[in-house]
Design an enzyme around this catalytic site. Structure first.
Site, mmCIF file in Angstrom:
data_model
loop_
_atom_site.group_PDB
_atom_site.id
_atom_site.type_symbol
_atom_site.label_atom_id
_atom_site.label_comp_id
_atom_site.label_asym_id
_atom_site.label_seq_id
_atom_site.Cartn_x
_atom_site.Cartn_y
_atom_site.Cartn_z
ATOM 1 N N ARG A 5 -2.472 31.601 30.595
ATOM 2 C CA ARG A 5 -1.863 32.912 30.437
ATOM 3 C C ARG A 5 -2.254 33.459 29.074
ATOM 4 N NH1 ARG A 5 0.251 31.745 26.320
ATOM 5 N NH2 ARG A 5 0.984 33.867 26.179
ATOM 6 N N GLY A 6 -1.893 34.752 28.871
ATOM 7 C CA GLY A 6 -2.341 35.430 27.659
ATOM 8 C C GLY A 6 -3.616 36.181 28.013
ATOM 9 N N ALA A 7 -3.693 37.440 27.569
ATOM 10 C CA ALA A 7 -4.758 38.327 28.052
ATOM 11 C C ALA A 7 -6.180 37.763 27.877
ATOM 12 C CB ALA A 7 -4.607 39.696 27.386
ATOM 13 N N ARG A 27 -3.365 39.091 38.454
ATOM 14 C CA ARG A 27 -2.401 39.699 37.519
ATOM 15 C C ARG A 27 -2.944 41.081 37.129
ATOM 16 N NH1 ARG A 27 0.053 36.218 32.839
ATOM 17 N NH2 ARG A 27 1.851 37.525 33.323
ATOM 18 N N GLN A 80 7.784 31.876 26.590
ATOM 19 C CA GLN A 80 6.504 31.579 25.929
ATOM 20 C C GLN A 80 6.695 31.395 24.417
ATOM 21 O OE1 GLN A 80 6.981 33.871 28.252
ATOM 22 N NE2 GLN A 80 5.155 34.303 29.466
ATOM 23 N N ASP A 87 -1.643 43.218 25.917
ATOM 24 C CA ASP A 87 -2.311 42.969 27.205
ATOM 25 C C ASP A 87 -3.229 44.110 27.587
ATOM 26 O OD1 ASP A 87 0.259 41.232 27.276
ATOM 27 O OD2 ASP A 87 -1.170 40.385 28.700
ATOM 28 N N ASN A 93 2.550 45.042 26.329
ATOM 29 C CA ASN A 93 2.654 43.636 25.917
ATOM 30 C C ASN A 93 3.903 43.060 26.569
ATOM 31 O OD1 ASN A 93 1.596 41.386 24.333
ATOM 32 N ND2 ASN A 93 3.432 41.601 23.079
ATOM 33 N N LYS A 94 4.137 41.803 26.337
ATOM 34 C CA LYS A 94 5.242 41.089 26.980
ATOM 35 C C LYS A 94 6.546 41.874 26.892
ATOM 36 C CE LYS A 94 5.175 38.018 28.819
ATOM 37 N NZ LYS A 94 5.052 38.097 30.305
HETATM 38 O O1 MRU Z 1 2.767 36.738 30.785
HETATM 39 P P1 MRU Z 1 1.896 36.233 29.681
HETATM 40 O O2 MRU Z 1 2.394 34.974 29.069
HETATM 41 O O3 MRU Z 1 0.444 36.151 30.100
HETATM 42 O O4 MRU Z 1 1.972 37.364 28.570
HETATM 43 C C1 MRU Z 1 1.235 37.225 27.396
HETATM 44 C C2 MRU Z 1 1.460 38.292 26.412
HETATM 45 O O5 MRU Z 1 2.175 39.241 26.637
HETATM 46 C C3 MRU Z 1 0.673 38.192 25.125
HETATM 47 O O6 MRU Z 1 1.398 38.714 24.064
HETATM 48 C C4 MRU Z 1 -0.629 38.981 25.267
HETATM 49 O O7 MRU Z 1 -1.320 38.573 26.412
HETATM 50 C C5 MRU Z 1 -1.496 38.840 24.097
HETATM 51 S S1 MRU Z 1 -2.249 37.247 24.037
HETATM 52 C C6 MRU Z 1 -3.317 37.186 22.739
#
Ligand code: MRU
Length: 344
Positions: free
Chosen positions: A44-46, A87, A194, A235, A245-246
């Site tokens: 996970r994470g962009a 996603r 997270q 994201d 973002n999250k």
């Molecule tokens: O749902 P996730 O855990 O994939 O969400 C991740 C985030 O929102 C991060 O802050 C974002 O992807 C930046 S990662 C460098």
């Protein structure tokens, strides 16, 4: 510890759903396993899902054993569609897949083996370039961090969310490496934690002082003067500087404004989507309600209760002090400053 690695035709992924309790790797030998890993947040994470999807596309093409260029291209497009549907919010996913497809289409090669090699090299390049981009983000970003800063971050935008080093955590790491004696408040990040599970785990390994807080403590924390700045990842960033973002990020930006604190977003160019005029156009993933009604599989709400679970929110550009990219720090007005990053 690597978030992912390519090993003899297999994508090895650190299973982030098991952290911090267990360090377990999954071996992906086909693109369906990679798609499942992205969907269920094992990776996970962009930027990390972008790199994983790139390797997933390679696996899908390898498995097909295409006999000619046309077959290989058709297969690559089909696999890319499967991976892209996992996603919707982080643009890095589509960005990476499109980059691979474009590389294939631009090549005059007709030999399937040669085209497959090309794909593998492009996936490696995405992975390598992301690590390098994060180092640059760290260097640009740490200049904005005062000595002794107490930094609030949200979710996990660290090594785990990228090919390495991290974006928001890259800024924090670089400030730490520069001897700035920073400390971090990590918001736990309900519903999937997270921040609690991953950000604290990463920072502890680097000996960066970290204090875990629940998401609803942020206002009190800032009101007591215990935070100097906020830095988060992204994201997707629209052309006008709106930031997805999250979920919970928007609230932190509003609070930062109220308390006169800088609110920074750290992200590579692969997260910027100039094709979208504003954040209103960013698709926001909604995940299943069980993630809200349950904690680690244990119910925390009455059976059958309705729950809403948007995984991301959009922070309006007017609340963002600056965006730290791998090509430098940009400030409002973002329509001009973001566009100016390209072609330089
Ligand atoms: O749902 P996730 O855990 O994939 O969400 C991740 C985030 O929102 C991060 O802050 C974002 O992807 C930046 S990662 C460098």
């Amino acid at each position: 510890m690597d978030t992912m690695r390519w090993e003899n035709g297999t994508l090895v992924l650190l299973d982030q759903t098991k952290l911090p309790g267990m360090v377990e790797y999954i071996h992906c030998r086909d693109h369906e396993t990679v798609a499942e890993a992205i969907r269920s947040l094992r990776v996970r994470g962009a930027p990390a899902i972008g790199a994983a999807a790139a390797y997933g596309l390679v696996l899908g093409v390898l498995a097909a054993g295409a006999k000619n260029r046309e077959e290989l291209l058709a297969r690559a497009r089909e696999v890319a569609n499967v991976l892209a549907s996992t996603r919707p919010t982080a643009v890095n996913l589509a960005w990476a897949l499109n980059r691979l497809l474009a590389r294939l289409e631009a090549s005059p090669a007709s030999d399937p083996q040669e085209l497959t090699e090309l794909l593998i090299n492009e996936a490696h390049a995405i992975y390598r370039e992301d690590r390098e981009a994060n180092k640059r983000i760290g260097q640009f970003g740490q200049e904005l961090v005062p000595y002794g800063a107490r930094i609030l971050t949200h979710c996990n935008a660290g090594a785990l969310a990228t090919a390495g080093y991290g974006t928001a955590l890259g800024v924090i790491r670089a400030a730490h490496e520069a001897g700035k004696r920073v400390s971090v408040y990590a918001g736990e990040t309900r519903p999937l934690l997270q921040g609690a599970r991953l950000t604290t785990w990463e920072l502890i390994q680097d000996n960066i002082p970290v204090t875990l807080v629940t998401d609803n403590m942020a206002a009190y924390l800032m009101g007591r003067g215990m935070v100097d700045l906020v830095v988060v990842g992204a994201d997707r960033i629209a052309a006008n500087g709106d930031v997805a973002n999250k979920i919970g990020t928007y609230g932190l930006a509003v609070l930062a404004k109220e308390h006169g604190l800088p609110f920074y977003v750290a992200a590579p160019l692969s997260t910027i989507d100039l094709s979208l005029a504003s954040g209103k156009d960013i698709p926001i993933e909604e995940r299943k309600s069980e993630e809200v009604t349950h904690l680690a599989g244990v119910p925390v709400a009455p059976p059958g209760v309705k729950a809403w679970n948007p995984a991301f929110d959009v922070t309006p550009a007017r609340l963002v002090t600056a965006i730290i990219t791998d090509r430098g720090v940009v400030r409002p007005p973002y329509r001009e400053s973001l566009a100016g990053l390209y072609g330089s």
